[in-house]
Scaffold this active site. Structure first.
Site, mmCIF file in Angstrom:
data_model
loop_
_atom_site.group_PDB
_atom_site.id
_atom_site.type_symbol
_atom_site.label_atom_id
_atom_site.label_comp_id
_atom_site.label_asym_id
_atom_site.label_seq_id
_atom_site.Cartn_x
_atom_site.Cartn_y
_atom_site.Cartn_z
ATOM 1 N N GLY A 10 0.818 -1.207 0.000
ATOM 2 C CA GLY A 10 0.000 0.000 0.000
ATOM 3 C C GLY A 10 0.855 1.261 0.000
ATOM 4 O O GLY A 10 2.089 1.208 0.029
ATOM 5 N N ALA A 11 0.174 2.393 -0.002
ATOM 6 C CA ALA A 11 0.856 3.686 0.035
ATOM 7 C C ALA A 11 1.663 3.811 1.321
ATOM 8 O O ALA A 11 1.201 3.434 2.395
ATOM 9 C CB ALA A 11 -0.169 4.818 -0.048
ATOM 10 N N ARG A 12 2.894 4.305 1.174
ATOM 11 C CA ARG A 12 3.788 4.542 2.309
ATOM 12 C C ARG A 12 4.057 3.284 3.139
ATOM 13 O O ARG A 12 4.263 3.355 4.342
ATOM 14 C CB ARG A 12 3.250 5.657 3.206
ATOM 15 C CG ARG A 12 3.176 6.995 2.546
ATOM 16 C CD ARG A 12 4.596 7.534 2.356
ATOM 17 N NE ARG A 12 4.581 8.796 1.631
ATOM 18 C CZ ARG A 12 5.023 8.931 0.400
ATOM 19 N NH1 ARG A 12 5.492 7.901 -0.273
ATOM 20 N NH2 ARG A 12 5.015 10.101 -0.193
ATOM 21 N N LYS A 15 7.704 0.206 0.297
ATOM 22 C CA LYS A 15 8.037 -0.536 -0.927
ATOM 23 C C LYS A 15 9.335 -0.051 -1.566
ATOM 24 O O LYS A 15 10.218 -0.847 -1.868
ATOM 25 C CB LYS A 15 6.920 -0.396 -1.971
ATOM 26 C CG LYS A 15 5.582 -0.892 -1.588
ATOM 27 C CD LYS A 15 4.574 -0.666 -2.707
ATOM 28 C CE LYS A 15 4.393 0.763 -3.122
ATOM 29 N NZ LYS A 15 3.718 1.642 -2.178
ATOM 30 N N THR A 35 9.251 6.011 -13.470
ATOM 31 C CA THR A 35 8.107 6.191 -14.363
ATOM 32 C C THR A 35 7.313 7.452 -14.054
ATOM 33 O O THR A 35 6.399 7.800 -14.797
ATOM 34 C CB THR A 35 7.160 4.979 -14.283
ATOM 35 O OG1 THR A 35 6.660 4.866 -12.948
ATOM 36 C CG2 THR A 35 7.878 3.697 -14.689
ATOM 37 N N ALA A 36 7.640 8.129 -12.964
ATOM 38 C CA ALA A 36 6.874 9.311 -12.561
ATOM 39 C C ALA A 36 7.224 10.508 -13.426
ATOM 40 O O ALA A 36 8.373 10.703 -13.808
ATOM 41 C CB ALA A 36 7.149 9.651 -11.095
ATOM 42 N N HIS A 50 13.029 11.541 -3.242
ATOM 43 C CA HIS A 50 13.474 10.191 -3.624
ATOM 44 C C HIS A 50 14.907 10.236 -4.147
ATOM 45 O O HIS A 50 15.750 9.423 -3.763
ATOM 46 C CB HIS A 50 12.557 9.605 -4.700
ATOM 47 C CG HIS A 50 11.464 8.728 -4.180
ATOM 48 N ND1 HIS A 50 11.619 7.377 -4.014
ATOM 49 C CD2 HIS A 50 10.204 9.014 -3.805
ATOM 50 C CE1 HIS A 50 10.505 6.857 -3.555
ATOM 51 N NE2 HIS A 50 9.620 7.829 -3.416
#
Length: 171
Positions: A10-12, A15, A35-36, A50
């Site tokens: 899930g988010a945060r 991962k 990919t962002a 990041h």
């Protein structure tokens, strides 16, 4: 074929941090296939955070739609991290790309890789049914994509509270 690992959660959930550590465990330097895209100030800040956290062991390849080409172009340069499939899927959907064809090209190229590939994706199917058609279509496409990738990779890990849970072990 190089070892392939899918990390979902899930988010945060941790991962990306887990995926970065796993990728570097295969060797250095590594390539981060991002990919962002930067669509607003908040996303620019997230991307910058990041990048700042990764350090000098990483080369960066930015690819929003053609992951097959990004894998092909970077194979032979060491381990790669693809972060993330769900952003890639969003880019495909919003750009009106052929999702089945892009997915098939990605999976075919993944099978040809000599160097390790670690892939991050989001688990989006554990929540409520979205109220709008685009969100439902995204949830459905993400579920199908994750299942197809999980079926062909060597290992699948789920990040929960920053900890890895091995879902599909390598034989």
């Amino acid at each position: 074929m190089g070892k392939t690992i899918l990390i979902t959660g899930g988010a945060r959930s941790g991962k990306s941090r887990l995926a970065e550590a796993q990728t570097l465990a295969f060797g250095r330097p590594a390539t981060y296939i991002a990919t962002a895209g930067i669509f607003d100030a908040e996303m620019a800040d997230r991307i910058r955070q990041h990048q700042d956290g990764r350090g000098p062991d990483w080369a960066l390849v930015e690819e929003q739609t053609d992951l097959a080409r990004a894998l092909r172009d970077t194979d032979g340069s060491g381990p790669r991290l693809v972060d993330c499939l769900t952003l890639w899927l969003s880019n495909l959907m919003l750009g009106d790309h052929d999702i089945p064809a892009a997915t098939q090209a990605f999976l075919a190229e993944l099978a040809r890789q000599r160097d390790p590939v670690v892939i991050v994706t989001n688990e989006v199917g554990a929540g409520i049914v979205p109220e709008n058609a685009l969100a439902r279509a995204f949830r459905d496409e993400a579920g199908r994509l994750n299942q197809r990738v999980a079926a062909v990779v060597d290992e699948v890990h789920m990040a929960v509270c920053g900890l890895p849970l091995k879902v599909k072990p390598h034989d």
